[in-house]
Write a protein that holds these residues in place. Structure first.
Motif, PDB file in Angstrom:
ATOM      1  N   MET A 181       0.666  -1.118  -0.474  1.00 25.82           N
ATOM      2  CA  MET A 181      -0.129   0.226   0.453  1.00 25.82           C
ATOM      3  C   MET A 181       1.309   1.411  -0.324  1.00 25.82           C
ATOM      4  SD  MET A 181      -2.872   1.405   2.590  1.00 25.82           S
ATOM      5  CE  MET A 181      -3.764   2.532   2.632  1.00 25.82           C
ATOM      6  N   LYS A 182       0.601   2.049  -0.979  1.00 23.66           N
ATOM      7  CA  LYS A 182       1.322   3.186  -0.958  1.00 23.66           C
ATOM      8  C   LYS A 182       1.440   4.407   0.173  1.00 23.66           C
ATOM      9  CE  LYS A 182       3.039   6.609  -3.826  1.00 23.66           C
ATOM     10  NZ  LYS A 182       2.922   7.357  -5.563  1.00 23.66           N
ATOM     11  N   ASN A 183       1.967   5.027   1.444  1.00 23.25           N
ATOM     12  CA  ASN A 183       2.151   5.786   2.175  1.00 23.25           C
ATOM     13  C   ASN A 183       0.926   6.414   1.821  1.00 23.25           C
ATOM     14  OD1 ASN A 183       1.977   7.341   4.669  1.00 23.25           O
ATOM     15  ND2 ASN A 183       4.264   6.763   4.210  1.00 23.25           N
ATOM     16  N   LYS A 184       0.066   6.738   2.601  1.00 25.16           N
ATOM     17  CA  LYS A 184      -0.882   8.373   2.741  1.00 25.16           C
ATOM     18  C   LYS A 184      -2.061   7.829   1.541  1.00 25.16           C
ATOM     19  CE  LYS A 184       2.349  11.750   4.247  1.00 25.16           C
ATOM     20  NZ  LYS A 184       2.258  11.408   5.628  1.00 25.16           N
ATOM     21  N   GLU A 185      -2.072   6.918   1.082  1.00 26.27           N
ATOM     22  CA  GLU A 185      -3.544   6.415  -0.384  1.00 26.27           C
ATOM     23  C   GLU A 185      -4.308   6.052   0.787  1.00 26.27           C
ATOM     24  OE1 GLU A 185      -3.970   3.022  -3.005  1.00 26.27           O
ATOM     25  OE2 GLU A 185      -1.597   3.705  -3.686  1.00 26.27           O
ATOM     26  N   LYS A 186      -5.246   6.313   1.468  1.00 28.41           N
ATOM     27  CA  LYS A 186      -6.285   5.947   2.379  1.00 28.41           C
ATOM     28  C   LYS A 186      -7.424   5.349   2.366  1.00 28.41           C
ATOM     29  CE  LYS A 186      -4.388   8.000   5.816  1.00 28.41           C
ATOM     30  NZ  LYS A 186      -4.594   8.613   7.377  1.00 28.41           N
ATOM     31  N   SER A 187      -7.803   4.827   2.051  1.00 23.95           N
ATOM     32  CA  SER A 187      -8.970   3.944   1.165  1.00 23.95           C
ATOM     33  C   SER A 187     -10.211   3.911   1.870  1.00 23.95           C
ATOM     34  CB  SER A 187      -8.770   2.896   0.667  1.00 23.95           C
ATOM     35  OG  SER A 187      -8.665   1.257   1.552  1.00 23.95           O
ATOM     36  N   MET A 188     -10.500   4.140   3.334  1.00 22.96           N
ATOM     37  CA  MET A 188     -11.316   4.338   4.603  1.00 22.96           C
ATOM     38  C   MET A 188     -11.557   5.556   5.823  1.00 22.96           C
ATOM     39  SD  MET A 188     -13.008   0.218   5.006  1.00 22.96           S
ATOM     40  CE  MET A 188     -13.904   0.554   5.688  1.00 22.96           C
ATOM     41  N   GLU A 189     -12.151   5.770   6.218  1.00 21.18           N
ATOM     42  CA  GLU A 189     -12.122   6.845   7.059  1.00 21.18           C
ATOM     43  C   GLU A 189     -11.600   6.187   8.705  1.00 21.18           C
ATOM     44  OE1 GLU A 189     -11.735  10.326   6.659  1.00 21.18           O
ATOM     45  OE2 GLU A 189     -12.372   8.751   4.381  1.00 21.18           O
ATOM     46  N   SER A 190     -11.905   5.073   8.204  1.00 17.37           N
ATOM     47  CA  SER A 190     -11.538   5.060  10.154  1.00 17.37           C
ATOM     48  C   SER A 190     -10.933   3.157  10.149  1.00 17.37           C
ATOM     49  CB  SER A 190     -13.084   4.771  10.913  1.00 17.37           C
ATOM     50  OG  SER A 190     -13.801   3.973  10.844  1.00 17.37           O
ATOM     51  N   ILE A 191     -10.698   2.692  11.602  1.00 20.04           N
ATOM     52  CA  ILE A 191     -10.046   1.080  11.036  1.00 20.04           C
ATOM     53  C   ILE A 191     -11.369   0.268  11.949  1.00 20.04           C
ATOM     54  CG2 ILE A 191      -8.482  -0.410  12.515  1.00 20.04           C
ATOM     55  CD1 ILE A 191      -6.743   1.848  13.395  1.00 20.04           C
ATOM     56  N   VAL A 192     -11.779  -0.688  10.475  1.00 15.08           N
ATOM     57  CA  VAL A 192     -12.614  -1.489  11.002  1.00 15.08           C
ATOM     58  C   VAL A 192     -12.171  -2.658  11.939  1.00 15.08           C
ATOM     59  CG1 VAL A 192     -13.843  -3.010  10.343  1.00 15.08           C
ATOM     60  CG2 VAL A 192     -13.216  -1.109   8.734  1.00 15.08           C
ATOM     61  N   ILE A 193     -13.348  -3.165  13.148  1.00 13.66           N
ATOM     62  CA  ILE A 193     -13.046  -3.723  14.007  1.00 13.66           C
ATOM     63  C   ILE A 193     -13.590  -4.835  13.430  1.00 13.66           C
ATOM     64  CG2 ILE A 193     -13.259  -4.613  16.348  1.00 13.66           C
ATOM     65  CD1 ILE A 193     -11.243  -2.692  16.033  1.00 13.66           C
ATOM     66  N   LYS A 194     -12.957  -6.455  13.346  1.00 13.74           N
ATOM     67  CA  LYS A 194     -13.389  -7.361  12.653  1.00 13.74           C
ATOM     68  C   LYS A 194     -14.480  -8.329  13.134  1.00 13.74           C
ATOM     69  CE  LYS A 194     -11.551  -6.475   8.576  1.00 13.74           C
ATOM     70  NZ  LYS A 194     -10.301  -5.551   9.334  1.00 13.74           N
ATOM     71  N   THR A 195     -15.464  -8.583  12.990  1.00 10.43           N
ATOM     72  CA  THR A 195     -16.273  -9.711  13.393  1.00 10.43           C
ATOM     73  C   THR A 195     -15.953 -10.774  13.931  1.00 10.43           C
ATOM     74  OG1 THR A 195     -17.895 -10.091  11.697  1.00 10.43           O
ATOM     75  CG2 THR A 195     -18.484  -7.892  13.321  1.00 10.43           C
ATOM     76  N   PRO A 196     -16.478 -11.508  14.299  1.00  8.17           N
ATOM     77  CA  PRO A 196     -15.701 -13.041  14.241  1.00  8.17           C
ATOM     78  C   PRO A 196     -15.859 -13.692  13.277  1.00  8.17           C
ATOM     79  CG  PRO A 196     -17.312 -12.612  16.980  1.00  8.17           C
ATOM     80  CD  PRO A 196     -17.273 -11.450  15.243  1.00  8.17           C
ATOM     81  N   GLU A 197     -17.235 -13.296  12.429  1.00  2.56           N
ATOM     82  CA  GLU A 197     -17.697 -13.702  11.377  1.00  2.56           C
ATOM     83  C   GLU A 197     -16.480 -12.850   9.931  1.00  2.56           C
ATOM     84  OE1 GLU A 197     -21.264 -13.760   7.720  1.00  2.56           O
ATOM     85  OE2 GLU A 197     -21.048 -11.669   9.275  1.00  2.56           O
ATOM     86  N   ASP A 198     -16.134 -12.300  10.530  1.00  2.73           N
ATOM     87  CA  ASP A 198     -14.906 -11.204   9.361  1.00  2.73           C
ATOM     88  C   ASP A 198     -13.877 -12.015   9.832  1.00  2.73           C
ATOM     89  OD1 ASP A 198     -16.742  -9.184   8.325  1.00  2.73           O
ATOM     90  OD2 ASP A 198     -16.039  -8.149   9.993  1.00  2.73           O
ATOM     91  N   ILE A 199     -13.567 -12.841  10.955  1.00  2.00           N
ATOM     92  CA  ILE A 199     -12.360 -13.200  11.212  1.00  2.00           C
ATOM     93  C   ILE A 199     -12.311 -15.204  10.727  1.00  2.00           C
ATOM     94  CG2 ILE A 199     -10.837 -14.563  12.941  1.00  2.00           C
ATOM     95  CD1 ILE A 199     -12.116 -11.792  14.982  1.00  2.00           C
ATOM     96  N   ALA A 200     -12.835 -15.176  11.219  1.00  2.00           N
ATOM     97  CA  ALA A 200     -13.112 -16.231  10.268  1.00  2.00           C
ATOM     98  C   ALA A 200     -13.109 -16.369   8.894  1.00  2.00           C
ATOM     99  CB  ALA A 200     -14.943 -17.577   9.911  1.00  2.00           C
ATOM    100  N   GLY A 201     -13.774 -15.786   7.718  1.00  2.00           N
ATOM    101  CA  GLY A 201     -13.125 -15.935   6.834  1.00  2.00           C
ATOM    102  C   GLY A 201     -11.802 -15.632   6.592  1.00  2.00           C
ATOM    103  N   MET A 202     -11.475 -14.404   7.380  1.00  2.00           N
ATOM    104  CA  MET A 202     -10.260 -14.086   6.879  1.00  2.00           C
ATOM    105  C   MET A 202      -8.760 -14.997   7.045  1.00  2.00           C
ATOM    106  SD  MET A 202      -9.720 -11.015   5.511  1.00  2.00           S
ATOM    107  CE  MET A 202      -8.684 -11.040   5.828  1.00  2.00           C
ATOM    108  N   ARG A 203      -9.421 -15.854   7.850  1.00  2.84           N
ATOM    109  CA  ARG A 203      -8.899 -17.649   8.554  1.00  2.84           C
ATOM    110  C   ARG A 203      -8.428 -17.785   7.287  1.00  2.84           C
ATOM    111  NH1 ARG A 203     -11.225 -17.635  14.293  1.00  2.84           N
ATOM    112  NH2 ARG A 203      -8.843 -16.891  15.330  1.00  2.84           N
ATOM    113  N   ILE A 204      -9.932 -18.760   6.509  1.00  4.54           N
ATOM    114  CA  ILE A 204      -9.643 -19.155   5.050  1.00  4.54           C
ATOM    115  C   ILE A 204      -8.943 -18.577   4.208  1.00  4.54           C
ATOM    116  CG2 ILE A 204     -11.044 -19.727   3.468  1.00  4.54           C
ATOM    117  CD1 ILE A 204     -13.715 -20.473   5.902  1.00  4.54           C
TER     118      ILE A 204
END
Length: 282
Positions: A1-24
């Motif tokens: 990722m290019k420094n300062k090339e921001k795509s979102m306004e805030s940090i997303v805290i992942k849900t248990p469902e998100d974490i399960a998907g990210m593990r896979i």
């Protein structure tokens, strides 16, 4: 990722469902690198490595290669399924007719999408008879990544990660690329936070359980300055010195961290790093 090339306004805290998907997704990304390892040898083209990875992702894993046609603002669409960064290429090298020869070093950067989630990881490969310089740079960069990861826990700061990486790299006589950084990741390829690979301890965002981001230091054997090639993607060292990079996607847990991009074929992990027994150094 290019420094300062921001795509979102805030940090997303992942849900248990998100974490399960990210593990896979993370495990699948690492398994692409396991698959391609025997093909990374003298005489192969970077284009052939891309073709093999692309076919494996789509036909075997049922994943989508995230880089293909990826087009952040200000860029042209990325034309390939993986990034192949050879020798003095720092990142985003485009696969093509380049033939790997003995002594080359190459970073293969893999990002797959599975059920909407991104898994992102990269490894270095030393082709044929690598030089002492290349071997040492590769080893130090690998250790930089793991030292950075070792600082991850709730309440720590992103600056803690960057500080230990910078200190270790510069003590070895190397430099840290500053224009590109690690990044938050989930259903979006590049999101906040930005993870710098240099900095001061106790600075930048405080880590919370549920954050997922990459740690992917780019370390140069020479000076840290970069130059951008005419294709709009490939980034090289300005002084033409060797560069190396390793990358993992990491989850901040309640007690520390979890590496999401480990697989059976992952290289040995330093003894000072705590990982699940099945991935421990043999």
């Amino acid at each position: 990722m290019k420094n300062k090339e921001k795509s979102m306004e805030s940090i997303v805290i992942k849900t248990p469902e998100d974490i399960a998907g990210m593990r896979i997704a993370g495990k699948l990304a690492s398994e692409v690198l396991d698959y391609i390892t025997p093909f990374v040898k003298v005489g192969v083209t970077t284009g052939e490595l891309d073709r093999l990875c692309h076919e494996y992702m789509v036909n075997v894993q049922g994943t989508i290669p995230a880089p293909l046609n990826y087009c952040p603002p200000g860029y042209t669409p990325y034309p390939k399924a993986i990034c192949t960064s050879v020798n003095d290429v720092i990142c985003h090298g485009i696969p093509g007719d380049k033939v790997l020869k003995s002594g080359d070093s190459v970073n293969l950067d893999i990002t797959v999408i599975k059920d909407g989630y991104h898994g992102d990881t990269s490894r270095m490969f030393l082709v044929g008879d690598a030089s002492i310089l290349s071997k040492r740079l590769n080893e130090v960069t690998y250790e930089c990544m793991w030292l950075g990861i070792s600082k991850i826990k709730p309440g720590a700061h992103l600056g803690d990660i960057g500080h230990v990486i910078q200190q270790y790299a510069e003590k070895a006589g190397y430099s840290v690329v500053r224009e590109f950084c690690g990044h938050g990741i989930g259903k979006v390829f590049h999101e906040l936070p930005q993870v710098m690979h240099y900095g001061k301890p106790g600075t930048m965002e405080k880590l919370e359980a549920g954050m997922i981001f990459t740690v992917e230091p780019m370390i140069n054997a020479g000076r840290r300055e970069i130059r951008e090639m005419g294709d709009g993607w490939t980034i090289k060292t300005k002084d033409r010195s060797l560069s190396a990079q390793w990358e993992h996607t990491v989850l901040v847990t309640e007690t520390g961290y979890e590496i999401l991009t480990l697989s059976a074929g992952y290289p040995p992990i330093p003894d000072y790093i705590t990982v699940p027994p099945e991935f421990a150094k043999k």
